[in-house]
Design a protein around this motif. Sequence first.
Motif, PDB file in Angstrom:
ATOM      1  N   PRO A 285      50.498   2.826   9.676  1.00 25.21           N
ATOM      2  CA  PRO A 285      50.854   3.352  10.746  1.00 25.21           C
ATOM      3  C   PRO A 285      49.911   2.670  11.828  1.00 25.21           C
ATOM      4  N   ALA A 286      50.588   2.931  13.085  1.00 28.12           N
ATOM      5  CA  ALA A 286      50.568   2.337  14.854  1.00 28.12           C
ATOM      6  C   ALA A 286      49.258   3.716  15.022  1.00 28.12           C
ATOM      7  N   PRO A 287      47.945   2.893  15.669  1.00 28.02           N
ATOM      8  CA  PRO A 287      47.372   4.160  15.766  1.00 28.02           C
ATOM      9  C   PRO A 287      47.896   4.521  17.264  1.00 28.02           C
ATOM     10  N   SER A 288      47.583   5.577  17.674  1.00 29.04           N
ATOM     11  CA  SER A 288      48.241   6.846  18.558  1.00 29.04           C
ATOM     12  C   SER A 288      47.024   6.199  19.896  1.00 29.04           C
ATOM     13  N   GLU A 289      48.068   6.921  20.561  1.00 31.91           N
ATOM     14  CA  GLU A 289      47.277   6.651  21.941  1.00 31.91           C
ATOM     15  C   GLU A 289      45.719   6.903  22.373  1.00 31.91           C
ATOM     16  N   GLU A 290      46.545   8.009  21.976  1.00 32.53           N
ATOM     17  CA  GLU A 290      45.266   9.490  22.231  1.00 32.53           C
ATOM     18  C   GLU A 290      43.980   8.469  21.486  1.00 32.53           C
ATOM     19  N   ALA A 291      43.990   7.848  20.252  1.00 25.86           N
ATOM     20  CA  ALA A 291      42.441   7.570  19.069  1.00 25.86           C
ATOM     21  C   ALA A 291      41.855   6.563  19.856  1.00 25.86           C
ATOM     22  N   CYS A 292      43.477   5.415  20.468  1.00 22.28           N
ATOM     23  CA  CYS A 292      42.353   4.144  20.631  1.00 22.28           C
ATOM     24  C   CYS A 292      41.892   4.340  21.856  1.00 22.28           C
ATOM     25  N   ARG A 293      42.117   5.744  22.566  1.00 18.22           N
ATOM     26  CA  ARG A 293      41.252   5.639  24.021  1.00 18.22           C
ATOM     27  C   ARG A 293      39.871   6.249  23.324  1.00 18.22           C
ATOM     28  N   ARG A 294      39.996   7.389  22.312  1.00 20.08           N
ATOM     29  CA  ARG A 294      38.256   7.769  21.375  1.00 20.08           C
ATOM     30  C   ARG A 294      38.084   6.680  20.735  1.00 20.08           C
ATOM     31  N   HIS A 295      38.242   5.907  20.486  1.00 23.49           N
ATOM     32  CA  HIS A 295      37.182   4.268  20.107  1.00 23.49           C
ATOM     33  C   HIS A 295      36.992   4.073  21.049  1.00 23.49           C
ATOM     34  N   HIS A 296      38.024   3.715  21.924  1.00 28.08           N
ATOM     35  CA  HIS A 296      37.460   3.247  23.265  1.00 28.08           C
ATOM     36  C   HIS A 296      36.285   3.439  24.127  1.00 28.08           C
ATOM     37  N   ALA A 297      36.272   4.146  24.191  1.00 28.98           N
ATOM     38  CA  ALA A 297      35.069   4.777  24.364  1.00 28.98           C
ATOM     39  C   ALA A 297      33.863   4.916  23.770  1.00 28.98           C
ATOM     40  N   ALA A 298      34.006   5.777  22.947  1.00 25.10           N
ATOM     41  CA  ALA A 298      33.144   5.277  21.369  1.00 25.10           C
ATOM     42  C   ALA A 298      32.357   4.038  21.662  1.00 25.10           C
ATOM     43  N   HIS A 299      32.749   3.054  22.167  1.00 26.61           N
ATOM     44  CA  HIS A 299      32.549   1.465  21.251  1.00 26.61           C
ATOM     45  C   HIS A 299      32.644   0.211  22.890  1.00 26.61           C
ATOM     46  N   ALA A 300      32.395   1.115  23.994  1.00 30.58           N
ATOM     47  CA  ALA A 300      32.550   0.247  24.870  1.00 30.58           C
ATOM     48  C   ALA A 300      32.085  -0.479  25.531  1.00 30.58           C
ATOM     49  N   ALA A 301      30.770  -0.677  24.369  1.00 33.80           N
ATOM     50  CA  ALA A 301      30.046  -2.256  24.958  1.00 33.80           C
ATOM     51  C   ALA A 301      30.710  -3.040  23.447  1.00 33.80           C
ATOM     52  N   ARG A 302      31.308  -2.761  22.383  1.00 34.07           N
ATOM     53  CA  ARG A 302      32.068  -3.845  21.668  1.00 34.07           C
ATOM     54  C   ARG A 302      33.325  -4.144  22.558  1.00 34.07           C
ATOM     55  N   TYR A 303      33.648  -3.866  23.626  1.00 29.40           N
ATOM     56  CA  TYR A 303      34.844  -3.933  24.616  1.00 29.40           C
ATOM     57  C   TYR A 303      33.884  -4.760  25.981  1.00 29.40           C
ATOM     58  N   SER A 304      33.516  -5.416  25.919  1.00 28.52           N
ATOM     59  CA  SER A 304      32.375  -5.874  27.161  1.00 28.52           C
ATOM     60  C   SER A 304      33.385  -7.480  27.390  1.00 28.52           C
ATOM     61  N   ARG A 305      32.839  -8.099  28.331  1.00 33.01           N
ATOM     62  CA  ARG A 305      32.645  -8.826  28.917  1.00 33.01           C
ATOM     63  C   ARG A 305      31.838  -9.835  29.193  1.00 33.01           C
TER      64      ARG A 305
END
Length: 225
Positions: A55-75
């Motif tokens: 299933p597609a992940p929920s908006e809430e789950a996506c935001r939690r993941h982003h907050a917990a792995h901020a370094a992974r989503y850097s430029r």
Amino acid sequence: MDKHDSIDHCTELLRQEAIRAGLLDAADPPAADGVISAAATRAIETLIDRAVQVPAPSEEACRRHHAAHAARYSRGERVQLRHVLFAVTPGVDVAALRRRAEACLLELRCHDGQPGEAFAAAARELSNCPSGAQGGELGWLVADDCAPEFAREVFGHAEVGVLPRLVHSRFGLHVVEVLQREPGEALPFEAVRGAVEAALRQQAFATALHQYLQVLGGAETPLVQ
């Protein structure tokens, strides 16, 4: 059962289930030296597409993941690396190659943090990459310089030194030493929403596939019609 044997076992479970599901001819041969037929590969892909629904992940789950792995989503993150490559080439004994790579990793982990040229010497002697002549030096890299599967293992982490695991890529098995890191600029959630969703889908797929394989391991009758 070591990791390589486990992978072979899972592949054979899927190949047999593809036969039971009518997706593959019963005369298809078992894997030879860890390699299955092209027909078996196609049949397994079809089987997994049918059996493993994510299933597609929920908006809430996506935001939690982003907050917990901020370094992974850097430029702009940069990493200075060197590596020893054990290349997977046609006809290579993958199990023996893995054993050599793991022995090298263990040896270099024992020298990690100590002065000396153990890593460079290992790269010059063992690496199948042209960088071996320079002691495995790859210089400063950004994620886009690397194969995606390699970048996922190296970037977005805090580790410095010889990584405690082999890094797998389309080229083979790598023993990697991170010499230095320069952090990048963290990107806001909206800028990386697609990448976050893709990462969560991949995690969910891996979990669902693992559960499906567990069911197949205990199955006595076909599970897919």
